[in-house]
Design a protein around this motif. Sequence first.
Motif, mmCIF file in Angstrom:
data_model
loop_
_atom_site.group_PDB
_atom_site.id
_atom_site.type_symbol
_atom_site.label_atom_id
_atom_site.label_comp_id
_atom_site.label_asym_id
_atom_site.label_seq_id
_atom_site.Cartn_x
_atom_site.Cartn_y
_atom_site.Cartn_z
ATOM 1 N N LYS A 1 0.868 -1.395 0.166
ATOM 2 C CA LYS A 1 0.031 -0.171 -0.140
ATOM 3 C C LYS A 1 0.570 1.286 0.031
ATOM 4 O O LYS A 1 0.356 2.352 0.338
ATOM 5 C CB LYS A 1 -0.897 -0.022 1.403
ATOM 6 N N LYS B 1 10.174 7.608 -7.916
ATOM 7 C CA LYS B 1 10.933 6.895 -8.867
ATOM 8 C C LYS B 1 12.400 7.163 -8.790
ATOM 9 O O LYS B 1 13.320 6.126 -9.369
ATOM 10 C CB LYS B 1 10.673 6.953 -10.303
ATOM 11 N N LYS C 1 10.944 -2.195 0.245
ATOM 12 C CA LYS C 1 10.419 -2.595 -1.029
ATOM 13 C C LYS C 1 9.020 -3.632 -0.914
ATOM 14 O O LYS C 1 8.302 -3.651 -1.761
ATOM 15 C CB LYS C 1 11.586 -2.930 -1.829
ATOM 16 N N GLU C 2 9.420 -4.610 0.313
ATOM 17 C CA GLU C 2 8.247 -5.332 0.621
ATOM 18 C C GLU C 2 6.999 -4.741 0.464
ATOM 19 O O GLU C 2 6.018 -5.546 0.522
ATOM 20 C CB GLU C 2 8.704 -6.381 1.482
ATOM 21 N N VAL D 1 6.058 -1.754 -0.656
ATOM 22 C CA VAL D 1 6.049 -0.794 -2.015
ATOM 23 C C VAL D 1 5.069 -1.202 -2.892
ATOM 24 O O VAL D 1 5.352 -2.504 -3.339
ATOM 25 C CB VAL D 1 7.307 -0.358 -2.534
ATOM 26 N N LYS D 2 4.095 -0.642 -3.589
ATOM 27 C CA LYS D 2 3.204 -1.167 -4.507
ATOM 28 C C LYS D 2 3.932 -0.677 -5.787
ATOM 29 O O LYS D 2 3.948 -1.285 -6.650
ATOM 30 C CB LYS D 2 2.058 -0.545 -4.263
ATOM 31 N N THR D 3 4.413 0.602 -5.828
ATOM 32 C CA THR D 3 4.980 1.257 -7.192
ATOM 33 C C THR D 3 5.941 2.415 -6.848
ATOM 34 O O THR D 3 5.766 2.860 -5.916
ATOM 35 C CB THR D 3 3.845 1.767 -7.970
ATOM 36 N N TYR D 4 6.924 2.399 -7.551
ATOM 37 C CA TYR D 4 7.829 3.435 -7.389
ATOM 38 C C TYR D 4 7.511 4.302 -8.688
ATOM 39 O O TYR D 4 7.577 4.122 -9.870
ATOM 40 C CB TYR D 4 9.362 2.914 -7.613
ATOM 41 N N THR E 1 1.994 9.482 -10.153
ATOM 42 C CA THR E 1 0.499 9.007 -9.932
ATOM 43 C C THR E 1 0.072 8.910 -8.361
ATOM 44 O O THR E 1 -0.982 8.529 -8.039
ATOM 45 C CB THR E 1 0.474 7.506 -10.474
ATOM 46 N N ALA F 1 -3.485 10.178 -7.809
ATOM 47 C CA ALA F 1 -4.598 9.282 -8.494
ATOM 48 C C ALA F 1 -4.677 8.298 -7.557
ATOM 49 O O ALA F 1 -5.635 7.565 -6.945
ATOM 50 C CB ALA F 1 -4.341 9.022 -9.858
ATOM 51 N N ASN F 2 -3.341 7.532 -7.164
ATOM 52 C CA ASN F 2 -3.404 6.443 -6.282
ATOM 53 C C ASN F 2 -4.039 6.500 -4.910
ATOM 54 O O ASN F 2 -4.641 5.642 -4.493
ATOM 55 C CB ASN F 2 -1.875 5.663 -6.604
ATOM 56 N N ASN G 1 -7.785 7.133 -4.922
ATOM 57 C CA ASN G 1 -8.939 5.911 -5.340
ATOM 58 C C ASN G 1 -8.372 4.674 -4.337
ATOM 59 O O ASN G 1 -8.955 3.809 -4.643
ATOM 60 C CB ASN G 1 -8.748 5.504 -6.912
ATOM 61 N N GLY G 2 -7.600 4.684 -3.484
ATOM 62 C CA GLY G 2 -6.984 4.069 -2.443
ATOM 63 C C GLY G 2 -6.306 2.845 -2.978
ATOM 64 O O GLY G 2 -6.164 1.529 -2.327
ATOM 65 N N GLU G 3 -5.470 3.012 -4.144
ATOM 66 C CA GLU G 3 -4.391 1.989 -4.679
ATOM 67 C C GLU G 3 -3.589 1.802 -3.809
ATOM 68 O O GLU G 3 -2.890 0.851 -3.398
ATOM 69 C CB GLU G 3 -4.210 2.425 -6.162
#
Lengths: 349, 268, 298
Positions: free
Chosen positions: A162, A167, A203-204, A206-209, A213, A216-217, A220-222
């Motif tokens: 989450k 980046k 990193k374990e 992390v959803k995205t680097y 975004t 947006a993320n 919307n709860g991404e």
Amino acid sequence: MFIKHHIKKAATLAVAALFSGSALAEGELFFYNWVDYTPPELIKKFEDETGIKVTVDTYDSNETLLAKLKSGATGYDVVVPSQNFVTIMISEGMLEKIDVKGMSNYENVDDRWKGPTWDPNQEYTAPWQMGSTSFSINMEGYEGEGNSLGEFFEPSDSMKGKVQVFKTPDEVIPLALMYLGLPQCNENPADMKQVQELLLKQKEYVKTYNSETMVANLTNGEVLMSSHWDGYSMKNRLDSKMETLKYVHPKEGIIGWFDSLVVPKGAPNKANAEKFINFMMDAKNGAELSNFNRYASPLKASAVGEYLDPTLGTAPEINIDPSVPVHFSETCSAKATKLYDRVWTKLLQ
Amino acid sequence: MSSVTNKKKFNWLKLFSNAFFVYLYAPIAVLIIYSFNDNRIAQVWTAFSTKWYLKAFTNEDIQRAIVNSLKVAGVATVVATLFATMAALVLSSSRFRGHGVSNAIISLPLLVPEIATAVATLSFFAAIEFPLGLTSIIIAHIVFCIPFAFMPIRARLAGMDQTLQEAGRDLYANDWQVFRYVTFPLLKPGILAGGILSFIISIDDFIISLMVAGAGATTLPLYIYSMIRLGVSPEINAVSTVLFCISVTAIIAYWLVSKQNEEKVHVH
Amino acid sequence: MAFNLPSNPLARRWFGLAPAVITIFAFMVIPIMILAVFSFMPADPYGGVDKGFSTEAWIQLFFERDLDDSLIFEPVYLQIIFRSIVLAVLATMITLAIGFPVAWYIVQQPAKKRELLLFLVTIPFWTNLLIRAYAWILILGKNGMIEKPLYALGLIDDSLELMYGNLAIGLGLVYSYIPLMILPIYASLEKLDFNLVEAAHDLYAKRSSVIRKIVIPLCLPGIIAGSILVFVLSLGDFISPSILGGGKKMMLSNLIQFQFSSARNWPFGGALTMLLLLLVGIGSFFYVRVSKKREGIA
């Protein structure tokens, strides 16, 4: 050199021949800025006032800006690096000198930001925006306090998958060093190993680097937690009506930055660039810039005050508790930069 | 063929294939349908609206991106098709020393992955200090469009009767006249097909343009990418739908032309 | 217009070939050679290359210079390359599993319908890859077309986490390149002599064994051609991993792009590109051999 010169000349002629029809009499301006950092209304206003046609291109990090300029992307008239990258660009001879002091709106600049350390004679830069970097948490249902870098680098299990992280290393590694209590611009491999281990553990979770975004993320709860900038987080909270979004001022410290307008060497429309820079130092325009981006204005409070959105004065994001240490990123040595890049490449493998 | 297989036995195949076509088109359908959504949040349907198209078309950056894309694709198509036609005429006439090497060089851009082309071209421009901008994109596009223009022209020539050109020459026509009055009319469908194919390839290119773009050289795919980077929005759906329609129109044109291409060459 | 080319056949040839061949040579072959040279130069920490000779980039491929500069064998980059190959192989296998039955179905349709179906297969292939990847965000993402109905029906109460990861990348690859699997298989199936199939049926052979023993061997060239195409393109794909993958798991092409943008290590990017070209070269070599064989059959 002889051949190079001719190729350049031929290319310039070809470009001129191909597109001469599209250029306006008053000329053009190519503005290269961070994503979502340019108020469209101000650009429109500038175009209406001057008749200059502005083209805005965007990038996602200081590193990308530097890489693009270094690979020969001439043709940009104004770009917006942070203070530590201004130093690199000046030392690499990548910037044109501009007469900022002689501009009519220069008097609006806050005295604290006149002749800053990265440009003591104000020969290359004019102020754009300033702010801080840390991270934001959606506090809805979150069990922590939201006041420590530990919550970001060593998140609780509920944050698995989450978390979003920038980046590029430029602002993440200084925060990690701060959390570990290690010196900045670190050239010591043993210290950087600790940083590397910390980031690999993170990193374990992390959803995205990604440096673009997060709005947006988070909305919307991404993701529930993300690297963020103060003003952008505030804009995020207001635009998405997310009152639970908290921009954290960690007790270990926060990163301060100062973005400037500079003119890259060989800019085709230098005179227009200077008009634009002066335009942006106008009190009303500077205030509108801050009203759009939600970052603090480097112009005099007395000048921008009446135009500034009053919510900026009380917003929790941009008013930092004096007990929180602010670290202003300086330019690190090539040795430290290489170490940082290696840590980062290994992280993103 | 229908006599071969018992249709009842193969019915599962029909089901599977239909499911496949749904899979192939569902994402595109979702994209198009939601471009007509009134809601600012792209995935929550409220009411039918064309406002995102209006918004997209009044956006000057998008207009400029479309113009840039058309400039690049236009120039790249014309140059690549011209070069490909000239090469195809030589390579179809007879085999000679260097025939194979020339063929291999012309098909090279098909084999090299786009990312490799992109970074190699970038390094090249940096090495000769060539400024990045629209011109650098056009040059890169010409290179990878040549083989796409070449293929249909070459195929057309393969089915053509070379004796006509010989006959023309026997009648003391000069080279230009032979080309203008004999070769070109016969070759036209092939050239047209090659041109359309180049156009499609150029207008869709993303990664090569990304790496060699400079100031003010944002093409439509680059602009769409810069929008996608910030997350989903109905405006992206609208712009994407427009680009999709441009591509489909070009594909249908290509399809029609290449059908003509397959027809026998008649001389009157 | 009175215009004659030189009568010398060599000169005529050169006049026709030169523009295309020289353009591709100058702007593709030479750039690749320059990149190869760059891979043996030291990196400028701020982008580009410095003068001199260095094998650092190639060493970096196989060894990790530990932060204190001691060399240790650490195949992190080999792992990325390996992951790219595995994903490309998986994408190839899945496209084959889906593509073969579809091609088999299309070839059995009446001529008119066959043409229409083939057209439908090619349309997505010619449309922008970026748009197709974006469309998948609408489907896989938070509140997307898959999650929303399941939420509404109460079948799930937490996100399925479909976006950002190997699953999303794989889906993107399959979706992007499946037309390239179907078309060559269709082409070889079209040439298949259905009398053979009929004969087998007459001999009361089971359907599965007809397919296994007759159909598949006869259209093997098409299968192999399609597989190599999908493999090579998946291996070099940039869009699926960068848009659907979330930047957490890199593939070879992202790693290369990263070196030329924010990581600013051109020599290492050059070395990686050479490696990618080598892999693709091996793939193309087999492709050419197979297509030569196929021509032999036809």
